[in-house]
Design a protein around this motif. Sequence first.
Motif, short mmCIF file in Angstrom:
data_model
loop_
_atom_site.label_atom_id
_atom_site.label_comp_id
_atom_site.label_asym_id
_atom_site.label_seq_id
_atom_site.Cartn_x
_atom_site.Cartn_y
_atom_site.Cartn_z
N SER A 228 0.84 -1.34 -0.02
CA SER A 228 -0.01 -0.01 0.21
C SER A 228 0.93 1.20 -0.14
CB SER A 228 -1.06 -0.04 1.16
OG SER A 228 -0.26 -0.25 2.49
N ILE A 229 1.86 1.17 0.62
CA ILE A 229 2.81 2.36 0.70
C ILE A 229 3.29 2.67 -0.95
CG2 ILE A 229 5.04 3.24 1.41
CD1 ILE A 229 4.16 2.35 4.30
N ARG A 230 3.73 1.37 -1.23
CA ARG A 230 4.41 1.54 -2.64
C ARG A 230 3.61 2.14 -3.68
NH1 ARG A 230 6.14 -3.60 -4.09
NH2 ARG A 230 5.38 -4.84 -2.40
N ALA A 231 2.11 1.56 -3.61
CA ALA A 231 1.49 2.10 -4.41
C ALA A 231 0.97 3.64 -4.54
CB ALA A 231 0.08 1.46 -4.25
N GLN A 232 1.00 4.02 -3.06
CA GLN A 232 0.74 5.48 -2.72
C GLN A 232 1.92 6.27 -3.47
OE1 GLN A 232 -2.16 6.99 -1.23
NE2 GLN A 232 -1.50 8.56 -1.93
N ARG A 233 2.97 5.87 -3.24
CA ARG A 233 4.29 6.65 -3.78
C ARG A 233 4.18 6.59 -5.30
NH1 ARG A 233 8.71 3.29 -0.33
NH2 ARG A 233 8.35 4.29 1.59
N ARG A 234 3.71 5.51 -5.87
CA ARG A 234 3.56 5.65 -7.50
C ARG A 234 2.42 6.48 -7.77
NH1 ARG A 234 7.42 2.99 -10.65
NH2 ARG A 234 6.59 1.47 -12.16
N TYR A 235 1.31 6.41 -6.88
CA TYR A 235 0.37 7.22 -7.47
C TYR A 235 0.71 8.86 -7.50
CZ TYR A 235 -4.06 9.58 -6.85
OH TYR A 235 -5.31 10.61 -6.97
N ASP A 236 1.48 9.03 -6.35
CA ASP A 236 1.84 10.42 -5.96
C ASP A 236 2.84 10.84 -7.24
OD1 ASP A 236 0.23 10.46 -3.53
OD2 ASP A 236 2.13 10.38 -2.57
N GLU A 237 3.56 9.76 -7.62
CA GLU A 237 4.64 10.21 -8.60
C GLU A 237 4.00 10.54 -10.11
OE1 GLU A 237 7.86 7.20 -8.19
OE2 GLU A 237 7.33 6.95 -10.26
N LEU A 238 3.05 9.72 -10.45
CA LEU A 238 2.18 9.80 -11.59
C LEU A 238 1.17 10.96 -11.60
CD1 LEU A 238 1.45 6.04 -12.24
CD2 LEU A 238 3.08 7.36 -13.50
N THR A 239 0.64 11.26 -10.47
CA THR A 239 -0.23 12.38 -10.29
C THR A 239 0.71 13.72 -10.40
OG1 THR A 239 -1.56 11.09 -8.85
CG2 THR A 239 -2.09 13.56 -9.01
N ALA A 240 1.98 13.70 -9.92
CA ALA A 240 2.93 14.83 -10.05
C ALA A 240 3.07 15.14 -11.26
CB ALA A 240 3.92 14.65 -9.05
N LYS A 241 3.26 14.15 -12.33
CA LYS A 241 3.25 14.28 -13.75
C LYS A 241 2.12 14.80 -14.54
CE LYS A 241 7.40 11.20 -14.00
NZ LYS A 241 7.54 9.75 -14.47
N GLY A 242 1.08 14.85 -13.75
CA GLY A 242 -0.21 15.24 -14.59
C GLY A 242 -0.96 13.91 -15.25
N GLU A 243 -0.57 12.86 -14.79
CA GLU A 243 -1.36 11.41 -15.29
C GLU A 243 -2.46 11.56 -14.50
OE1 GLU A 243 0.15 7.95 -16.69
OE2 GLU A 243 2.02 8.63 -17.01
N VAL A 244 -3.72 11.11 -15.00
CA VAL A 244 -4.98 10.84 -14.33
C VAL A 244 -4.82 9.31 -14.05
CG1 VAL A 244 -7.55 10.95 -14.31
CG2 VAL A 244 -6.03 12.91 -15.32
N VAL A 245 -4.66 9.10 -12.87
CA VAL A 245 -4.53 7.77 -12.51
C VAL A 245 -5.37 7.09 -11.17
CG1 VAL A 245 -2.33 7.05 -13.43
CG2 VAL A 245 -2.47 8.40 -11.10
N ASN A 246 -5.86 5.83 -10.93
CA ASN A 246 -6.66 5.54 -9.94
C ASN A 246 -5.84 4.58 -9.05
OD1 ASN A 246 -8.13 2.78 -8.90
ND2 ASN A 246 -9.74 4.49 -9.60
N TYR A 247 -5.74 5.00 -7.74
CA TYR A 247 -5.10 4.42 -6.72
C TYR A 247 -5.32 2.88 -6.62
CZ TYR A 247 -3.38 2.49 -2.13
OH TYR A 247 -2.93 1.89 -1.17
N GLU A 248 -6.66 2.46 -6.65
CA GLU A 248 -6.90 0.87 -6.63
C GLU A 248 -6.26 0.20 -7.67
OE1 GLU A 248 -7.93 -0.44 -4.03
OE2 GLU A 248 -8.59 1.46 -3.22
N GLU A 249 -6.13 0.74 -8.79
CA GLU A 249 -5.67 0.46 -10.12
C GLU A 249 -4.18 0.10 -9.86
OE1 GLU A 249 -5.93 1.83 -14.42
OE2 GLU A 249 -7.89 1.88 -13.83
N ILE A 250 -3.55 1.06 -9.35
CA ILE A 250 -2.01 1.12 -9.14
C ILE A 250 -1.77 -0.12 -8.19
CG2 ILE A 250 -0.11 2.52 -8.23
CD1 ILE A 250 -1.24 4.78 -9.74
N LEU A 251 -2.44 -0.08 -7.11
CA LEU A 251 -2.29 -1.13 -6.27
C LEU A 251 -2.31 -2.47 -6.72
CD1 LEU A 251 -1.80 -1.95 -3.14
CD2 LEU A 251 -4.35 -1.88 -2.80
N ALA A 252 -3.65 -2.58 -7.62
CA ALA A 252 -3.36 -3.92 -8.00
C ALA A 252 -2.18 -4.46 -8.99
CB ALA A 252 -4.80 -3.88 -9.04
N ASN A 253 -1.75 -3.11 -9.92
CA ASN A 253 -0.59 -3.33 -10.61
C ASN A 253 0.81 -3.85 -9.72
OD1 ASN A 253 1.98 -1.81 -11.95
ND2 ASN A 253 0.79 -2.91 -13.45
N VAL A 254 0.74 -2.99 -8.66
CA VAL A 254 2.09 -3.37 -7.77
C VAL A 254 1.98 -4.82 -7.28
CG1 VAL A 254 2.80 -2.87 -5.30
CG2 VAL A 254 2.45 -1.14 -7.12
#
Length: 231
Positions: A157-183
Amino acid sequence: MQDRKAIIAIDGHSSCGKSTVAKDLAKELGYVYIDTGAMYRSVTLFAMNNGFVNNGTIDEGGLSKNLEKVNISFKYQPEEKINETFLNGESVEDAIRGLEVSNNVSAVSAIAFVRKRMVELQQAMGNQGGIVMDGRDIGTVVFPDADLKLFMTASASIRAQRRYDELTAKGEVVNYEEILANVEQRDHLDSTRKESPLRQADDALVLDNSDLNKAEQLEWIIEVLKERNLA
Ligand code: DC
C-alpha cells in the motif's frame, strides 16, 4: 576509502524507492547509476510499438528476431537531475513510466532471451565498478560478486501510494486501486516467474523503508559502506 570503485547492487520489489536511493547513493559516491528496470521497460515499449504485444500476449518469435535492433542508452540530465533513457536515439523517459508499459513489462521481462541480452548489456556497463545498479536480479545474476547487495522492500500500500503521487505529479490521471493492483500483480509475477525470479541474495542486507525517509536510508547505507571500507 578503497582505490577500486565498488559495484553496488540494489534489488527489491517494484516501487519501493530503489531508484531514489540508488540515484542519491551514486551522487554521494560519484558513481554511475544504472536503472535496469528502465531497460526492461524500453524493450517492452519497443515490443508494443512494433506490434509484438497484442492484448497482453507477446509474439516471442517476432521480438526475438528484432531484439538486436533495440539500442538502449542513458544520458545524465544535470538540470532535471535524471538519467534520461533513450531507445534507438529517442528519449522514452516518459513513455516507459506510463501504465500501459507497466502492465506489459512483467511479461516481457519474464522472457529468457530478453533477460540474457539485458544481463549482457548490464555486465558490460558495470564491470569496471563505480556503479550503483538497481533491479530484481542484480545481486543474484548480473553481479553475484557485487561489493554490497541491498534488498529493499516496503508494504504494497505504501508503494502504491508513492507510485500514485509520482504519476499524479506528472499530470497523469490515475486510479489508486488500479495502481495497487498493478503493484501486487507485479510482485507476484516478479517473484514466481521461472527466469531469474526476484529473490533476496543470501548475502544481501534487507532495507525495509516503510518508515524511513530518503535521508535516513542514505545515512544507513553510507554507514554500512564505511564499515566495509567502501566509502
Ligand atoms: O523497477 P521497475 O518497476 O521499473 O521494473 C520494471 C519491470 O522490469 C518489473 O516488473 C520487473 C522487471 N525487471 C526485471 O525483471 N529485472 C530487473 N533487473 C529490473 C526490472
